[in-house]
Write an enzyme that holds these catalytic residues in place. Structure first.
Site, PDB file in Angstrom:
ATOM      1  N   TYR A  45      -1.723 -54.518 -11.351  1.00 42.57           N
ATOM      2  CA  TYR A  45      -2.922 -55.002 -10.660  1.00 42.57           C
ATOM      3  C   TYR A  45      -3.715 -53.855 -10.068  1.00 42.57           C
ATOM      4  CZ  TYR A  45      -0.813 -54.228  -6.032  1.00 42.57           C
ATOM      5  OH  TYR A  45      -0.267 -53.650  -4.917  1.00 42.57           O
ATOM      6  N   ARG A  64      -6.775 -46.103 -13.523  1.00 41.72           N
ATOM      7  CA  ARG A  64      -5.381 -46.295 -13.090  1.00 41.72           C
ATOM      8  C   ARG A  64      -4.792 -47.560 -13.709  1.00 41.72           C
ATOM      9  NH1 ARG A  64      -4.131 -46.584  -6.803  1.00 41.72           N
ATOM     10  NH2 ARG A  64      -5.123 -48.605  -7.068  1.00 41.72           N
ATOM     11  N   ARG A 112      10.976 -68.230 -21.342  1.00 40.61           N
ATOM     12  CA  ARG A 112      11.579 -67.110 -20.623  1.00 40.61           C
ATOM     13  C   ARG A 112      12.526 -66.303 -21.500  1.00 40.61           C
ATOM     14  NH1 ARG A 112      15.919 -65.911 -17.394  1.00 40.61           N
ATOM     15  NH2 ARG A 112      15.457 -64.541 -15.635  1.00 40.61           N
ATOM     16  N   GLU A 194       5.381 -43.176   1.365  1.00 37.62           N
ATOM     17  CA  GLU A 194       4.031 -43.731   1.538  1.00 37.62           C
ATOM     18  C   GLU A 194       4.135 -45.001   2.358  1.00 37.62           C
ATOM     19  OE1 GLU A 194       2.335 -45.101  -2.213  1.00 37.62           O
ATOM     20  OE2 GLU A 194       4.303 -45.735  -2.917  1.00 37.62           O
ATOM     21  N   LEU A 219       2.363 -44.107  -5.205  1.00 39.64           N
ATOM     22  CA  LEU A 219       1.231 -44.507  -6.033  1.00 39.64           C
ATOM     23  C   LEU A 219       0.114 -43.476  -5.874  1.00 39.64           C
ATOM     24  CD1 LEU A 219       0.135 -46.940  -7.754  1.00 39.64           C
ATOM     25  CD2 LEU A 219      -1.051 -47.630  -5.684  1.00 39.64           C
TER      26      LEU A 219
END
Ligand code: PLP
Length: 310
Positions: A45, A64, A112, A194, A219
């Site tokens: 995302y 990204r 699944r 972070e 990230l």
């Protein structure tokens, strides 16, 4: 039914959500029960700031996204131009002036199975534009926030922006229970990696900006990247190296960066006040300068592709 999407500070609602090629009413926006994002966190995302109706640093966010997708063996779900179009259309349909746009791409839905589906399975794409109060964010930055440190429980590929956010969610709850707004993760050597949803910075005794170098432990924040441009433009010194919790507690200033909060000063770490307990001049200056450096792509309509979303 999902409760209507009124933001915490009472800003307007999200009306329309993009799901797989359609703009659906918020209450009807859903994906399949066997979506791999839901079952395996097999999705990545982006969260992009919207400011005065413009997307901030959209090019870097889409770069990204492409990288995150590539790292988990997925391609872009559509051409960048089309994706840029969807982002802007979500902003426009929801009349978002200030807020965020959330974009998620999963590997799609099928019965699944741990193994990846074949190429016949279409990726799931969701895009949600949400208003947020700029005044509330500014007030938060003006006051500064508290952070709580805790061991980093995450995996070894934190450079990929996946939706595997349970550790971050648990960490933020734990921070909140102690009156802190953000959690800072700490590695086994005592160095801050972070924030749960931000990059962590300090200002050392010489006024240098210190942040952890890029590796798989953090990230590559788009805000971090643009802030590095700001730092260089202002002639400040940047040092990319790990810093410990103890060093941060004794630093002149500390702050976090993220698309949702730009530069937000940290004034308390684990109950210890930083720099007298009020936001310092360097953090303030960087926050003020940020949007002068960032890319603003305006949602011009219809269909124009302002700036480099190709
Ligand atoms: N680190 C983590 C773990 C994050 O989740 C985020 C943002 O959500 C960031 C850093 C900051 O990234 P950006 O500046 O691109 O928002």
């Amino acid at each position: 039914m999902v409760p209507e999407a009124v933001s915490r500070d009472g800003a307007a609602m999200t009306r329309v959500v993009y799901v797989n090629g359609r703009y659906l009413a918020y209450a009807d926006a859903r994906v399949h029960a066997e979506d791999r994002g839901f079952q395996f966190a097999d999705a990545v995302y982006e969260v992009i700031e919207v400011r005065d109706g413009a997307l901030i640093d959209a090019t870097r966010h889409l770069d990204r996204l492409a990288r995150s997708l590539g790292e988990i063996a997925m391609g872009m779900p559509m051409q960048r131009t089309a994706l840029g179009h969807v982002l802007r259309e979500c902003v426009r349909r929801n009349r978002v002036s200030d807020g965020t746009i959330y974009l998620q791409v999963s590997r799609g839905a099928r019965p699944r199975d741990f193994l990846f589906p074949g190429p016949d399975v279409r990726q799931t794409v969701v895009c949600i534009a949400r208003p947020a109060s700029r005044a509330a964010a500014d007030a938060r930055a003006e006051a500064g926030i508290a952070v709580k440190t805790m061991p980093d429980p995450r995996w070894e590929r934190c450079d990929i922006k996946t939706v595997m956010l349970l550790p971050a969610s648990l960490a933020k709850e734990a921070a909140k229970a102690e009156g802190a707004r953000e959690a800072w993760f700490v590695d086994t050597k005592g160095f801050v990696t972070e924030g749960a949803s931000s990059n962590a910075w300090i200002v050392d005794e010489k006024g240098r900006l210190v942040t952890r170098p890029l590796d798989v432990d953090i990230l590559r924040g788009v805000t971090r990247t643009t802030l590095i441009d700001v730092i260089s433009r202002l002639g400040l010194e940047l040092v990319e190296r790990p810093f410990s919790v103890l060093e941060a507690m004794g630093a002149k200033e500390a702050f976090v960066t993220a698309a949702t909060n730009v530069v937000t000063p940290v004034v308390v770490i684990d109950g210890v006040r930083i720099g007298g307990g009020t936001p310092g001049p360097v953090s303030r200056r960087l926050r003020a300068a940020f949007h002068g450096e960032a890319e603003h792509s305006l949602p011009r309509w219809p269909g124009s592709d302002h700036l480099s979303l190709e």
